[in-house]
Structures are given as structure tokens and as C-alpha cells.
Design an enzyme around this catalytic site. Structure first.
Site, PDB file in Angstrom:
ATOM      1  N   TYR A  75       3.310   3.745   6.606  1.00 41.98           N
ATOM      2  CA  TYR A  75       3.937   2.604   5.947  1.00 41.98           C
ATOM      3  C   TYR A  75       5.407   2.527   6.370  1.00 41.98           C
ATOM      4  CZ  TYR A  75      -0.163   2.368   2.836  1.00 41.98           C
ATOM      5  OH  TYR A  75      -1.440   2.252   2.329  1.00 41.98           O
ATOM      6  N   GLY A 121     -10.907 -11.236   2.212  1.00 42.12           N
ATOM      7  CA  GLY A 121     -10.957 -10.812   3.603  1.00 42.12           C
ATOM      8  C   GLY A 121     -10.110  -9.573   3.818  1.00 42.12           C
ATOM      9  N   PHE A 122      -9.834  -9.262   5.084  1.00 48.18           N
ATOM     10  CA  PHE A 122      -9.051  -8.089   5.448  1.00 48.18           C
ATOM     11  C   PHE A 122      -7.611  -8.530   5.657  1.00 48.18           C
ATOM     12  CE2 PHE A 122      -7.521  -4.980   8.699  1.00 48.18           C
ATOM     13  CZ  PHE A 122      -7.579  -3.849   7.899  1.00 48.18           C
TER      14      PHE A 122
END
Length: 308
Positions: free
Chosen positions: A55, A223-224
Site C-alpha cells: 500500500y 466488480g474488481f
């Protein structure tokens, strides 16, 4: 500080808030804004914070430590987990990579230990014996208390369990009203439609049987990483139901959507991904709401899901 409903993670004695704050996007924030976000989460009763070494290429962890002015008295107020295993262009569950990654995570977070280390997505080249050796070393050195995985199916977890001396107490999976495959397949057993396709090996029931806590990431997305369904014109019926229930219960529609995840008896733990402090405070109110069975199915079908 608000006292939020608590839960045990898996079969462990690790007891945390039923909601957690995902820290993927805080690398993009100003220090004062990140401090306000984390402070608001704590004031709202959220004490579990989810990280990963990728991240912000580690910046999210560094900024988090700086924002909370990490020291023992602060560290004791929170439960911190991080993930490792994703590298540029590959996955790596080797012992060397896992141990080295944890050392980097601890340095960036300015802490001596992680409450939980999670393997970030599956590595098809995994050698369970190496993972076991890494976990044993990290636990023996006091660097990691508990362990989990993300996006793994039952047989992948069983393969790791063959060698591990620790229990895997968490599996991070995407789940929400508009991404409900874990539920769809179970409702459409013995059917020939699209929803009947079992894409995850029955991971929902497996985790319930093994008492593995499912931490749901992107619960407001469809969705992704396609975007949030809240106020999206592609989901008019879903938003109509969420808005109606939000008015009835005096919370935001986002809180209703999070309450939908919490209502499932699998006792899932939603990971909130917002960097907006006010929205986090508003979504935290989901822990105070218990949707009825009828309300849960109304949201499910309004999202476009069909009951057989």
C-alpha cells in the site's frame, strides 16, 4: 470514545471491533488528514487497522505511524495487521521474503509486533514448509501474534495447514451486495444458471465450519475496483432500498450496506476503505443495526441478484 460491538477473530483470543479500517489509500493523504481519519475511527470504536506492505509502496504504514505518533501507550489501544507476498510482477511466499517483509513492516509502523500477518493473495509456487518455517520464526521472535490469508479457497488453506503449527484465523475476501458470489452459489445449488457456478470452492461454508473470520474488503464496490454502487445510476433499485432503510433507521445508506454484511451469520468483519473521516464515523453506526431477514433479502435482490 464510542464502545463498538466486539468480536473474536477466528478461534483466537484476539478480540476487536466488528469493523476495521483499511489503510490502503492513506499514503495519498496529508499528515493532518490521516491523523484526523485514524482518530475518528478510534473515537467511533474501531480499533483494528488493516495494512499491506504494497500500500503506497510502504508509505501507508509510515504515514500511519507518524499520524498516530506511535509509541507503546498508543500501540496498546489498537490492533494492527499487515499483509505481504505481492511483489512487482509476481507473488512470493518464500520464507526469506515473508521474514524480510515483516521486518520492513515493523520498521515502517514503528512497532515491535503485528497482531496479525496475512498472506496477500495466493502464490501458486508456494511451498507450505517454507511458510511454516517463516511463521514459526516470526512467532518465536514475538514479531507476529496471529496469522491469516487473503483470497484463498478451501484447498489452498488446507495445503498450508498441512505444514503450519498455527491456525489461520482470517481469510480476506471481497464481498458486498454487488459482489456476492460466495452467497450466490449456495443459493443456486443444483441450478444451471450463471449464479450456480461455484468459483471459490465453497469458501463461505468452509470458513464457517473452520471458524475462520472472513474480513470483507471493498464491501461497497461492484466488480474488481470498478467503483462504489452508492448513488450509481447502474444500481437504481439497490439505492432505492438502501435509501429507504437509511431513512427508517436514521443512518446513511453506506451504513445500511455495511450492516448487510454484518447481518450474515458467518460473522464477517467489514474492512472500511474510505479516507473520509465523516463517512467512517457514519459507517461505524452499522454496528448498532441488525437488519431483519426480509430486509437482508430485499437488499440482495435489489442489487440484481435472483433467487431461484
Amino acid at each position: 470514545m464510542i464502545i463498538m460491538r466486539q468480536m473474536n477473530i477466528g478461534t483466537s483470543n484476539l478480540r476487536t471491533s466488528v469493523l476495521s479500517l483499511g489503510c490502503m489509500r492513506i499514503a495519498e493523504m496529508e499528515l493532518k488528514d490521516a491523523s484526523h481519519l485514524i482518530g475518528t475511527a478510534l473515537e467511533s470504536g474501531i480499533n483494528l487497522f488493516d495494512h499491506a506492505d504494497i500500500y503506497g509502496n510502504g508509505k501507508s504504514e509510515e504515514l500511519f505511524a507518524e499520524a498516530v505518533e506511535m509509541r507503546p501507550s498508543v500501540r496498546e489501544q489498537m490492533f494492527i495487521q499487515s499483509k505481504c507476498g505481492i511483489r512487482s510482477g509476481s507473488f512470493d511466499f518464500s520464507k526469506e521474503h515473508i521474514v524480510t517483509s515483516v521486518d520492513g513492516i515493523l520498521k515502517r509502523l514503528n512497532t515491535d509486533y503485528l497482531d496479525m500477518l496475512i498472506l496477500h493473495r495466493p502464490d501458486t509456487l508456494v511451498e507450505p514448509e517454507e511458510v511454516a518455517s517463516a511463521f514459526d520464526q516470526l512467532q518465536h521472535e514475538g514479531k507476529v501474534r496471529f496469522f491469516g490469508v487473503s483470497n484463498q479457497n478451501p484447498m489452498q488453506i488446507e495445503l498450508l495447514n498441512k505444514s503450519l503449527n498455527q491456525q489461520l484465523i482470517v481469510n480476506q475476501l471481497q464481498f458486498g451486495p454487488a459482489f456476492s458470489g460466495m452467497v450466490d452459489a449456495g443459493l443456486h445449488v443444483n441450478m444451471l444458471d450463471q449464479a450456480a457456478i461455484n468459483r471459490d470452492g465453497g469458501i463461505l461454508d468452509y470458513c464457517r465450519l473452520k471458524e475462520i473470520t472472513i474480513q470483507t474488503w471493498s464491501p461497497l464496490q461492484y466488480g474488481f475496483f470498478a467503483g462504489t454502487f452508492l448513488n450509481d445510476e447502474a444500481y437504481p433499485e439497490l439505492n432505492a432500498v438502501l435509501n429507504r432503510l437509511s431513512e427508517e433507521k436514521s443512518v446513511t445508506s453506506a451504513a445500511i450496506a455495511i450492516a448487510w454484511v454484518l447481518r450474515h451469520p458467518a460473522q464477517m468483519q467489514p474492512v472500511l476503505g474510505s479516507t473520509n473521516a465523516q463517512r467512517v464515523a457514519e459507517m461505524a453506526k452499522a454496528s448498532e443495526i441488525t437488519l431483519s431477514r426480509e430486509e437482508w433479502y430485499q437488499i440482495y435482490t435489489a442489487a440484481g441478484n435472483i433467487l431461484p
